[in-house]
Design an enzyme around this catalytic site. Structure first.
Site, PDB file in Angstrom:
ATOM      1  N   LYS A  95      33.108 -40.239  88.435  1.00 16.65           N
ATOM      2  CA  LYS A  95      33.027 -39.318  87.348  1.00 16.65           C
ATOM      3  C   LYS A  95      33.372 -39.722  85.968  1.00 16.65           C
ATOM      4  O   LYS A  95      34.721 -40.146  85.932  1.00 16.65           O
ATOM      5  CB  LYS A  95      33.732 -38.153  87.667  1.00 16.65           C
ATOM      6  CG  LYS A  95      33.348 -36.787  86.616  1.00 16.65           C
ATOM      7  CD  LYS A  95      33.908 -35.484  86.882  1.00 16.65           C
ATOM      8  CE  LYS A  95      35.064 -35.178  86.550  1.00 16.65           C
ATOM      9  NZ  LYS A  95      35.592 -34.898  85.077  1.00 16.65           N
ATOM     10  N   ASP A 120      30.232 -36.140  83.006  1.00 13.38           N
ATOM     11  CA  ASP A 120      30.576 -34.880  82.755  1.00 13.38           C
ATOM     12  C   ASP A 120      30.788 -34.551  81.540  1.00 13.38           C
ATOM     13  O   ASP A 120      31.942 -34.438  80.905  1.00 13.38           O
ATOM     14  CB  ASP A 120      31.814 -34.615  83.672  1.00 13.38           C
ATOM     15  CG  ASP A 120      32.511 -33.047  83.686  1.00 13.38           C
ATOM     16  OD1 ASP A 120      31.670 -32.360  83.499  1.00 13.38           O
ATOM     17  OD2 ASP A 120      33.657 -33.003  83.965  1.00 13.38           O
ATOM     18  N   LYS A 165      29.569 -31.874  79.881  1.00 10.24           N
ATOM     19  CA  LYS A 165      29.575 -30.103  79.607  1.00 10.24           C
ATOM     20  C   LYS A 165      28.961 -29.746  78.580  1.00 10.24           C
ATOM     21  O   LYS A 165      29.452 -29.238  77.262  1.00 10.24           O
ATOM     22  CB  LYS A 165      31.072 -29.665  79.544  1.00 10.24           C
ATOM     23  CG  LYS A 165      31.923 -30.044  80.888  1.00 10.24           C
ATOM     24  CD  LYS A 165      33.066 -29.390  80.782  1.00 10.24           C
ATOM     25  CE  LYS A 165      34.006 -29.299  82.109  1.00 10.24           C
ATOM     26  NZ  LYS A 165      34.376 -30.684  82.392  1.00 10.24           N
ATOM     27  N   ASP A 179      25.094 -26.232  73.354  1.00 10.77           N
ATOM     28  CA  ASP A 179      24.676 -26.413  71.967  1.00 10.77           C
ATOM     29  C   ASP A 179      23.190 -25.679  71.936  1.00 10.77           C
ATOM     30  O   ASP A 179      22.879 -24.975  72.708  1.00 10.77           O
ATOM     31  CB  ASP A 179      24.505 -27.848  71.386  1.00 10.77           C
ATOM     32  CG  ASP A 179      24.801 -28.143  69.890  1.00 10.77           C
ATOM     33  OD1 ASP A 179      24.077 -27.182  69.237  1.00 10.77           O
ATOM     34  OD2 ASP A 179      25.454 -28.928  69.557  1.00 10.77           O
ATOM     35  N   THR A 212      37.951 -23.684  84.897  1.00 12.58           N
ATOM     36  CA  THR A 212      39.097 -23.057  85.676  1.00 12.58           C
ATOM     37  C   THR A 212      40.353 -22.680  84.762  1.00 12.58           C
ATOM     38  O   THR A 212      41.380 -22.084  85.092  1.00 12.58           O
ATOM     39  CB  THR A 212      39.447 -24.248  86.980  1.00 12.58           C
ATOM     40  OG1 THR A 212      39.468 -25.510  86.205  1.00 12.58           O
ATOM     41  CG2 THR A 212      38.284 -23.975  87.785  1.00 12.58           C
ATOM     42  N   ARG A 239      43.516 -37.637  90.003  1.00 14.28           N
ATOM     43  CA  ARG A 239      44.886 -37.959  90.280  1.00 14.28           C
ATOM     44  C   ARG A 239      45.339 -38.382  91.488  1.00 14.28           C
ATOM     45  O   ARG A 239      46.021 -39.216  91.647  1.00 14.28           O
ATOM     46  CB  ARG A 239      45.808 -37.053  89.431  1.00 14.28           C
ATOM     47  CG  ARG A 239      45.650 -37.026  87.708  1.00 14.28           C
ATOM     48  CD  ARG A 239      46.199 -35.816  87.177  1.00 14.28           C
ATOM     49  NE  ARG A 239      45.574 -34.520  87.531  1.00 14.28           N
ATOM     50  CZ  ARG A 239      45.875 -33.619  87.082  1.00 14.28           C
ATOM     51  NH1 ARG A 239      47.097 -33.345  86.158  1.00 14.28           N
ATOM     52  NH2 ARG A 239      45.086 -32.368  87.365  1.00 14.28           N
TER      53      ARG A 239
HETATM   54  O1  C5P Z   1      43.182 -34.919  88.605  1.00 14.21           O
HETATM   55  P1  C5P Z   1      42.461 -34.080  89.344  1.00 14.21           P
HETATM   56  O2  C5P Z   1      41.794 -34.111  90.622  1.00 14.21           O
HETATM   57  O3  C5P Z   1      42.929 -32.696  88.845  1.00 14.21           O
HETATM   58  O4  C5P Z   1      40.969 -34.080  88.357  1.00 14.21           O
HETATM   59  C1  C5P Z   1      39.964 -33.217  88.469  1.00 14.21           C
HETATM   60  C2  C5P Z   1      38.702 -33.617  87.482  1.00 14.21           C
HETATM   61  O5  C5P Z   1      37.784 -32.329  87.592  1.00 14.21           O
HETATM   62  C3  C5P Z   1      39.071 -33.844  86.020  1.00 14.21           C
HETATM   63  O6  C5P Z   1      38.326 -34.959  85.707  1.00 14.21           O
HETATM   64  C4  C5P Z   1      38.795 -32.228  85.471  1.00 14.21           C
HETATM   65  O7  C5P Z   1      38.543 -32.544  84.044  1.00 14.21           O
HETATM   66  C5  C5P Z   1      37.573 -31.914  86.303  1.00 14.21           C
HETATM   67  N1  C5P Z   1      37.360 -30.583  86.522  1.00 14.21           N
HETATM   68  C6  C5P Z   1      38.286 -29.586  86.699  1.00 14.21           C
HETATM   69  N2  C5P Z   1      37.908 -28.237  86.715  1.00 14.21           N
HETATM   70  C7  C5P Z   1      36.804 -27.930  86.260  1.00 14.21           C
HETATM   71  C8  C5P Z   1      35.713 -28.793  85.729  1.00 14.21           C
HETATM   72  C9  C5P Z   1      36.139 -30.340  86.065  1.00 14.21           C
HETATM   73  O8  C5P Z   1      39.270 -29.955  87.321  1.00 14.21           O
HETATM   74  N3  C5P Z   1      36.255 -26.720  86.346  1.00 14.21           N
END
Ligand code: C5P
Length: 249
Positions: free
Chosen positions: A48, A75, A77, A80, A134, A225
């Site tokens: 992603k 991603d 998002k 507009d 979220t 992460r």
């Molecule tokens: O590091 P982690 O596993 O928390 O990363 C989750 C990824 O998913 C990040 O790139 C974050 O921006 C994305 N994301 C999220 N919640 C959302 C949409 C995207 O955590 N609702």
């Protein structure tokens, strides 16, 4: 890879873990990405690209990763006016990404324009709608004039987006089961906020294990992460995929 892109998404829920794990490359630049990817030792197929990397590295990073054989979830998002989002979808469609996000709160006209633009392109990514971020809670929704609880707002936006023709969503683990019920089996649900048992939550509040998210109806899981910052990313990814395959068996 391009010709099978829409099949990629439509069939994703019948696929094994390797096809359903998306590694979030939340890294600041292309050099960091190039240094990181070999550490995955070819274990993962999906990555992603979010705004941080896209803004730093530009569309070339999408083309580079697609050229290296990765399926790319872009991603961005998008949110507009319909004409502008349609143009952005057309531009993104030349890059080779497989999935692209738009904000459901852009409304039905924006979503329809995005879908029409994608339908007119030979290699368009599948569009996924983001409902409520979220990071938003009830109090923050109230501040932007939304009186519904987050769950009810997610559901309302999903129903509107479905009526506009959207067949893919990004949602939190908490909303997965409900959205799967509303959307049916053929809609793609991509779920971030995944934490294997014992992993640090970081700033994520509403998390689920890979197995629980799949059982709730996830098509694909986004993990950042826990893989990118692991001492051994290939091993971390393999463990997550083993948990996914066990849940799918
Ligand atoms: O590091 P982690 O596993 O928390 O990363 C989750 C990824 O998913 C990040 O790139 C974050 O921006 C994305 N994301 C999220 N919640 C959302 C949409 C995207 O955590 N609702």
């Amino acid at each position: 890879m391009n010709t099978s892109r829409s099949q990629d998404s439509a069939l994703i829920s019948h696929l094994p873990a390797r096809e359903r794990l998306i590694v979030a490359l939340d890294l600041p630049d292309a050099a960091r990405v190039r240094a990181f990817l070999p550490r995955l030792e070819g274990k993962c197929r999906w990555v992603k690209i979010g705004l941080e990397l896209f803004i730093a590295a530009g569309p070339a990073i999408v083309e580079e990763l697609v050229g290296s054989g990765y399926s790319v979830f872009l991603d961005l998002k998008l949110h507009d006016i319909p004409n502008t989002v349609a143009g952005a979808v057309r531009s993104a469609s030349t890059l080779g990404a497989s999935l692209l996000t738009v904000h459901a709160s852009g409304g039905p006209q924006m979503l329809s324009a995005a879908l029409e633009a994608a339908a007119a392109q030979p290699h368009a990514p599948k569009l996924l709608a983001v409902t409520v971020l979220t990071s938003m809670n009830a109090a923050q929704l109230t501040e932007i004039g939304v009186s519904r609880e987050p769950g009810a707002q997610v559901e309302a936006l999903a129903r509107m987006a479905l009526a506009a023709g959207m067949r893919g969503f990004v949602c939190s683990p908490e909303e997965t089961a409900r959205l799967r019920e509303i959307c049916g089996a053929e809609t793609t649900l991509v779920i971030p906020g995944i934490r294997p048992a014992g992993a640090a939550r970081g700033d994520q509040q509403r998390v689920a294990t890979p197995a629980d998210a799949l059982r709730a109806g996830a098509s694909s899981l986004v993990v950042g992460r826990p893989i990118v910052q692991a001492e051994n990313p290939a091993e971390a990814a393999a463990k997550i995929m083993a948990e996914m395959d066990a849940a799918l068996a």
